[in-house]
Write an enzyme that holds these catalytic residues in place. Structure first.
Site, PDB file in Angstrom:
ATOM      1  N   GLY A 231       0.825  -1.201   0.000  1.00 44.07           N
ATOM      2  CA  GLY A 231       0.000   0.000   0.000  1.00 44.07           C
ATOM      3  C   GLY A 231       0.859   1.250   0.000  1.00 44.07           C
ATOM      4  O   GLY A 231       2.009   1.238  -0.455  1.00 44.07           O
ATOM      5  N   SER A 232       0.326   2.327   0.541  1.00 43.82           N
ATOM      6  CA  SER A 232       1.017   3.616   0.503  1.00 43.82           C
ATOM      7  C   SER A 232       2.147   3.668   1.530  1.00 43.82           C
ATOM      8  O   SER A 232       2.139   2.940   2.525  1.00 43.82           O
ATOM      9  CB  SER A 232       0.028   4.751   0.794  1.00 43.82           C
ATOM     10  OG  SER A 232      -0.351   4.743   2.164  1.00 43.82           O
ATOM     11  N   LYS A 234       2.738   6.124   3.535  1.00 38.67           N
ATOM     12  CA  LYS A 234       2.255   6.712   4.787  1.00 38.67           C
ATOM     13  C   LYS A 234       1.701   5.632   5.709  1.00 38.67           C
ATOM     14  O   LYS A 234       2.045   5.562   6.898  1.00 38.67           O
ATOM     15  CB  LYS A 234       1.183   7.764   4.492  1.00 38.67           C
ATOM     16  CG  LYS A 234       0.622   8.435   5.738  1.00 38.67           C
ATOM     17  CD  LYS A 234      -0.433   9.480   5.375  1.00 38.67           C
ATOM     18  CE  LYS A 234      -1.026  10.131   6.627  1.00 38.67           C
ATOM     19  NZ  LYS A 234      -2.070  11.127   6.293  1.00 38.67           N
ATOM     20  N   VAL A 235       0.830   4.771   5.169  1.00 35.07           N
ATOM     21  CA  VAL A 235       0.269   3.693   5.981  1.00 35.07           C
ATOM     22  C   VAL A 235       1.354   2.673   6.306  1.00 35.07           C
ATOM     23  O   VAL A 235       1.414   2.132   7.416  1.00 35.07           O
ATOM     24  CB  VAL A 235      -0.915   3.024   5.253  1.00 35.07           C
ATOM     25  CG1 VAL A 235      -1.465   1.868   6.077  1.00 35.07           C
ATOM     26  CG2 VAL A 235      -2.014   4.048   4.982  1.00 35.07           C
ATOM     27  N   GLY A 236       2.239   2.414   5.349  1.00 29.87           N
ATOM     28  CA  GLY A 236       3.323   1.467   5.581  1.00 29.87           C
ATOM     29  C   GLY A 236       4.214   1.874   6.731  1.00 29.87           C
ATOM     30  O   GLY A 236       4.684   1.025   7.506  1.00 29.87           O
ATOM     31  N   GLU A 253       5.704  -3.492   0.868  1.00 24.91           N
ATOM     32  CA  GLU A 253       5.790  -3.157  -0.555  1.00 24.91           C
ATOM     33  C   GLU A 253       4.963  -1.892  -0.756  1.00 24.91           C
ATOM     34  O   GLU A 253       3.734  -1.935  -0.765  1.00 24.91           O
ATOM     35  CB  GLU A 253       5.258  -4.319  -1.401  1.00 24.91           C
ATOM     36  CG  GLU A 253       6.010  -5.628  -1.206  1.00 24.91           C
ATOM     37  CD  GLU A 253       7.455  -5.560  -1.656  1.00 24.91           C
ATOM     38  OE1 GLU A 253       7.775  -4.730  -2.539  1.00 24.91           O
ATOM     39  OE2 GLU A 253       8.279  -6.325  -1.129  1.00 24.91           O
ATOM     40  N   CYS A 287       2.019   0.867  -8.628  1.00 23.83           N
ATOM     41  CA  CYS A 287       3.144   1.413  -7.867  1.00 23.83           C
ATOM     42  C   CYS A 287       4.407   1.528  -8.708  1.00 23.83           C
ATOM     43  O   CYS A 287       5.250   2.391  -8.458  1.00 23.83           O
ATOM     44  CB  CYS A 287       3.407   0.568  -6.622  1.00 23.83           C
ATOM     45  SG  CYS A 287       3.732  -1.182  -6.966  1.00 23.83           S
TER      46      CYS A 287
END
Length: 485
Positions: A231-232, A234-236, A253, A287
């Site tokens: 995912g993004s 920021k969330v990662g 990833e 991505c």
């Protein structure tokens, strides 16, 4: 439509059932807004039940002969092949993927399942020498136990299977949370495939939920020993922080801002084809997409004219139409964000060589140039059909511009001299880069992952063993040790 009616449930311990939350996740077709499914949300209670079911089932699965385990993946492959058309239609309806994109996703999903068949047999133990007389050091490769998998909306079926299948093949159990915009393709459908393939109950559980309901319950829960998140960034970053605080392994990833570099000796017609695909495949919601197209100034004019002409031929519309190249973005929030980003960039002085119009979630392609060095759009991931053309003078400037981003996922270099391309590729701070090809590639046995904000850890091939197993040292003293007291 049968999958949406059939699979609008949680899947926990081999049972299809509703979540106990007080609200529903509504699954919409992003092209026409049709309601596909309504799924009662899973709460932290269901998350706990899923992890406990996985924990109970995993020990017996790990003890199962790997030759027996691999039969499940052979059958799962046949299930997908038998229902391929139905799955493709589901991908088109739920995420607005074109027919070409659905076929591409299914092809890769099958390739990763074929690799999972082999992966079940690949972990090897070792016997290492010891400085102590009579001692034998045995190193065992064991499953980590239970793995939490969080998949994204852009390639949900593929990217769920990409972590789920190897984790299971290596003797783990899994709890999968798909993105709330793709709960069927990324979650329930994956569970259905493995259920039909004969995977024992409890080994794969699917919770359809949202962080607004469960908070950090999925990643902070004591049972999982590893979390695989796509995912993004920021969330990662948050996932990594919670995992570190709870002593869990995090395989991340994340996003990208890849550069496709066109050198002065490149085959321009071929480079144009590669660049258009790299930027606009699945509406740019990839991505690895080429956010920035860097072109040597000596060929910039010719390349740009050919590039814009090619982009003008792309058909925007119904993803179910085989002639469509660009379908809808995943939701209105994303469509509005992309449109706003283009407006802000043009207002900031950029030139729009092509300006896409928006109709609902359909956003036509835009091509922007004359960007200031400090333009915000150059340093961020663009999840939409927007291409940036950036000229450069010489290799050193191309490398500097390509590296001027917090991301480092993919990239490409186009040149008539392959070794020149390789030399430049070595200088780009990215996890993957391709000479004379697109930026969008994924293969089952090649390490996949990024540098910087694009993630940590690698997936695919031997990297799956590192991600989803651990090592255990057992020593045997065949003689008698001498102790100092």
């Amino acid at each position: 439509m049968s999958f949406f009616t059939e699979l609008a449930h949680q899947y926990i311990d081999g049972e299809w059932r509703p979540g106990s939350g007080s609200w529903d996740i509504i699954d919409f077709n992003p092209y026409d807004g049709e309601k596909l499914a309504s799924i009662p949300v899973a709460t932290a209670v269901e998350v706990d039940q899923a992890y406990r079911a996985a924990e109970r089932a995993q020990e017996g699965w790990a003890a199962t002969n790997p030759y027996t385990r691999r039969l499940v993946f052979e059958r799962a492959l046949r299930v997908i092949e038998d229902r391929e058309q139905e799955i493709a239609e589901t991908i088109i309806a739920e995420l607005g993927g074109t027919r070409l994109k659905a076929a591409f996703e299914l092809h890769l999903a099958k390739e990763f399942l074929r690799e999972a068949v082999q992966l079940a047999l690949r972990p090897e133990g070792r016997i290492l020498p010891s400085p102590t007389d009579g001692k034998e050091n045995r190193v065992y490769r064991l499953p980590v136990g239970v793995v939490g998998v969080i998949s994204p909306f852009n390639f949900p079926f593929l990217l769920s299977i990409k972590s789920v299948a190897p984790a299971l093949a290596l003797g783990n159990a899994v709890v999968l949370k798909p993105h709330q915009n793709t709960p069927i393709c990324g979650g329930s459908l994956v569970a259905k495939v493995f259920e039909e393939a004969g995977l024992p109950a409890g080994l794969l559980n699917v919770v359809i939920t949202d962080i607004a309901e469960i908070g950090d319950a999925l990643i902070a829960h004591p049972v999982p020993k590893a979390i695989s998140f796509t995912g993004s960034d920021k969330v990662g970053q948050h996932v990594a922080t919670v995992c570190a605080a709870n002593f869990k392994r995090a395989i991340l990833e994340l996003g990208g801002n890849s550069a496709l570099i066109v050198l002065d000796d490149a085959d321009l017609d071929y480079a144009v084809d590669a660049a258009v695909f790299s930027r606009f495949v699945h509406q740019g919601q990839v991505c690895m997409a080429a956010n920035r197209i860097l072109v040597d100034r000596t060929v910039e004019k010719e390349f740009t004219e050919k590039f814009v002409a090619k982009v003008k031929t792309l058909k925007v519309g119904d993803p179910a139409d085989p002639q469509t190249h660009i379908g809808p973005l995943i939701n209105s929030t994303q469509a509005d964000a992309v449109t706003s980003l283009v407006e802000q960039t043009v207002e900031g002085g950029a030139t729009a060589l092509l300006r896409g119009t928006a109709e609902g979630n359909l956003v036509g392609p835009s091509v922007l140039t004359d960007l200031a060095d400090d333009s915000p759009i150059l340093s961020q991931e663009i999840f939409g059909p927007v291409a940036l053309i950036v000229p450069f003078d010489g290799e050193d400037e191309a490398v500097r511009i390509a590296n001027d981003t917090p991301y480092g996922l993919s990239g490409a270099v186009h040149t008539g001299d392959v070794e020149r391309g390789v030399r430049i590729a070595h200088r780009i701070n990215t996890g993957m880069i391709h000479i004379n090809d697109s930026t969008v590639h994924d293969e089952p046995i090649v390490p996949f992952g990024g540098e910087k904000h694009s993630g940590s850890g690698r997936l695919n091939g031997e990297s799956m063993i590192e991600a989803f197993t651990t090592q255990k040292w057992i020593s045997v003293q065949h003689g008698r040790s001498q102790f100092p007291f």
